[in-house]
Design a protein around this motif. Sequence first.
Motif, PDB file in Angstrom:
ATOM      1  N   ARG A 234     -75.563 -76.868  82.259  1.00 20.59           N
ATOM      2  CA  ARG A 234     -75.128 -78.249  82.374  1.00 20.59           C
ATOM      3  C   ARG A 234     -76.297 -79.109  82.832  1.00 20.59           C
ATOM      4  NH1 ARG A 234     -69.770 -79.218  82.111  1.00 20.59           N
ATOM      5  NH2 ARG A 234     -70.085 -81.254  83.074  1.00 20.59           N
ATOM      6  N   ALA A 235     -76.305 -80.360  82.397  1.00 19.15           N
ATOM      7  CA  ALA A 235     -77.322 -81.327  82.810  1.00 19.15           C
ATOM      8  C   ALA A 235     -76.620 -82.623  83.156  1.00 19.15           C
ATOM      9  CB  ALA A 235     -78.335 -81.548  81.697  1.00 19.15           C
ATOM     10  N   GLU A 236     -77.187 -83.358  84.087  1.00 13.02           N
ATOM     11  CA  GLU A 236     -76.538 -84.591  84.540  1.00 13.02           C
ATOM     12  C   GLU A 236     -77.480 -85.785  84.349  1.00 13.02           C
ATOM     13  OE1 GLU A 236     -73.483 -84.284  85.326  1.00 13.02           O
ATOM     14  OE2 GLU A 236     -73.381 -82.103  85.590  1.00 13.02           O
ATOM     15  N   ASN A 237     -76.882 -86.982  84.398  1.00 15.08           N
ATOM     16  CA  ASN A 237     -77.632 -88.240  84.367  1.00 15.08           C
ATOM     17  C   ASN A 237     -78.569 -88.324  83.162  1.00 15.08           C
ATOM     18  OD1 ASN A 237     -76.463 -88.944  86.896  1.00 15.08           O
ATOM     19  ND2 ASN A 237     -78.027 -87.686  87.931  1.00 15.08           N
ATOM     20  N   LEU A 238     -78.015 -88.079  81.976  1.00 17.14           N
ATOM     21  CA  LEU A 238     -78.799 -88.075  80.752  1.00 17.14           C
ATOM     22  C   LEU A 238     -79.212 -89.486  80.360  1.00 17.14           C
ATOM     23  CD1 LEU A 238     -79.881 -86.432  78.316  1.00 17.14           C
ATOM     24  CD2 LEU A 238     -77.713 -86.964  77.172  1.00 17.14           C
TER      25      LEU A 238
ATOM     26  N   THR B 181     -80.002 -81.572  75.144  1.00 12.63           N
ATOM     27  CA  THR B 181     -79.714 -81.889  76.535  1.00 12.63           C
ATOM     28  C   THR B 181     -78.384 -82.618  76.671  1.00 12.63           C
ATOM     29  OG1 THR B 181     -82.089 -82.089  76.937  1.00 12.63           O
ATOM     30  CG2 THR B 181     -80.633 -82.957  78.630  1.00 12.63           C
TER      31      THR B 181
ATOM     32  N   ALA C 100     -75.250 -81.719  78.970  1.00 14.97           N
ATOM     33  CA  ALA C 100     -74.626 -82.660  79.898  1.00 14.97           C
ATOM     34  C   ALA C 100     -73.120 -82.705  79.713  1.00 14.97           C
ATOM     35  CB  ALA C 100     -75.219 -84.053  79.706  1.00 14.97           C
ATOM     36  N   ALA C 101     -72.701 -82.524  78.467  1.00 12.82           N
ATOM     37  CA  ALA C 101     -71.267 -82.549  78.181  1.00 12.82           C
ATOM     38  C   ALA C 101     -70.628 -81.177  78.325  1.00 12.82           C
ATOM     39  CB  ALA C 101     -71.045 -83.095  76.771  1.00 12.82           C
ATOM     40  N   GLY C 102     -71.449 -80.179  78.650  1.00  9.17           N
ATOM     41  CA  GLY C 102     -70.917 -78.829  78.800  1.00  9.17           C
ATOM     42  C   GLY C 102     -70.573 -78.177  77.485  1.00  9.17           C
TER      43      GLY C 102
END
Length: 465
Positions: free
Chosen positions: A77-81, A64, A68-70
């Motif tokens: 993409r994932a955010e707010n890890l 994940t 988040a870092a692409g």
Amino acid sequence: MKEITCKLLVIGAGPGGYVSAIRAGQLGIDTVIVEMAKPGGTCLNIGCIPSKALIHAADDFHRTAAMAAGRNAMGIRAENLAIDFGRTMAWKDGITGRLTMGVAGLLKKAGVKMVVGRARFRDGKTVEVETETGQQVIRAENVVIATGSAPVELPMLPFGGKIISSTGALSLAQVPERLAVVGAGYIGLELGIAFAKLGSKVTIVEALDRILPLYDTQLTQPVAKRLSALGVEVLLGTKVKGMSSNGETLLADAADGEERRVAADKVLVTVGRKPVTEGWGREELELDMDGRYLRIDDQCRTSMRGIYAIGDVTGEPMLAHRAMAQGEMVAEIVSGKRRSWDRRAIPAVCFTDPEIVSVGLSPDEARAAGREVKIGQFPFSANGRAMTLSSEEGFVRVVARADNHLVLGIQGVGAGISELSAAFSIAVEMGARLEDIAGTIHAHPTQSEAFAEAALKTLGHALHV
């Protein structure tokens, strides 16, 4: 307390002990099992199961984080890890709790009586158990010693405070910022990789000149490559001396004579395990030893009539499934069945990233045994399913006799390859030949196709490489 008599007494409810007791109960044998902690032993409660849960959580978190870092080719993409490590550990503990209750239920279902406490031999037929409510005496016709093993403690790094064993690592309240791992065997690397994925700065210190010395270099190279990619520093040929005076730094001597200083919030010592041969009255018995282990024959009989020993206390390989197989066999022998122990097809699995599996003889072991061999290897980089899983690192290798193509050993390294261990073991156990494996239709697209292709490669006509 009223004295208990039984036909079979099992000391230790780890994987070997509880399986032995359950099978004995199924066979109608009057069985008692003694355990001073929880059913399931080290493997279930503080070893195999909780470590694999932590490894899985670390894999998911790391994957994940890459999203988040692409840093993934799929464009996800994932955010707010973030990770709630307390919740992770509670999830892990929930798994072990369910399994512990399951083992207790299976023992009860099989009619096995469980006594909680510390067992100690009075003589070869009598054991006294210190329980919460007093001393319980048990007399048995047959006894199975399944006392297991414990982590080896280094004199210069005694457990306590920031010096932890694998047990301590699996009960941490938070992810250490800096983790030093002493020992590059499978336990150290499995946990070291997991904590690196969770965000720890991990340094591995190993006295030998290579990681995972029980496996050949070809199998360990992909793991070494992954360690580097994860930012794990590996110090080979480096011997630990102890902690600095302020307790903040691990001190070690490198092969070149230079002192190495490793700053660490926790120091995980994983230099092996030792059999538990003390604390249960061995001195009251006349048991032959094989070095530091209890000596057994091919039916797990010790040198004393009616006393058997199984699992880690009897030597290498210290594997739960070895103990389980021995425990089942002993129960059947006590019931009157004819059984003997054959260790040729015991799979060894290292749950690193990537995973390693080995069954039977390696190429070097086969040659050392005087065999002329044929070897075939198929890379996952040519396997369609591995590509779709973004896990192309590794291979499957088959070792066979050159004259009749009998399979002597199978090894592999790759993501999730532990799930192929049963197929590898069955092939060796059943005396398969290369033609048997190559002629078995393997589902497409699966990673198992690499197994068939490795056999085809050994025969000289692989189709996809």
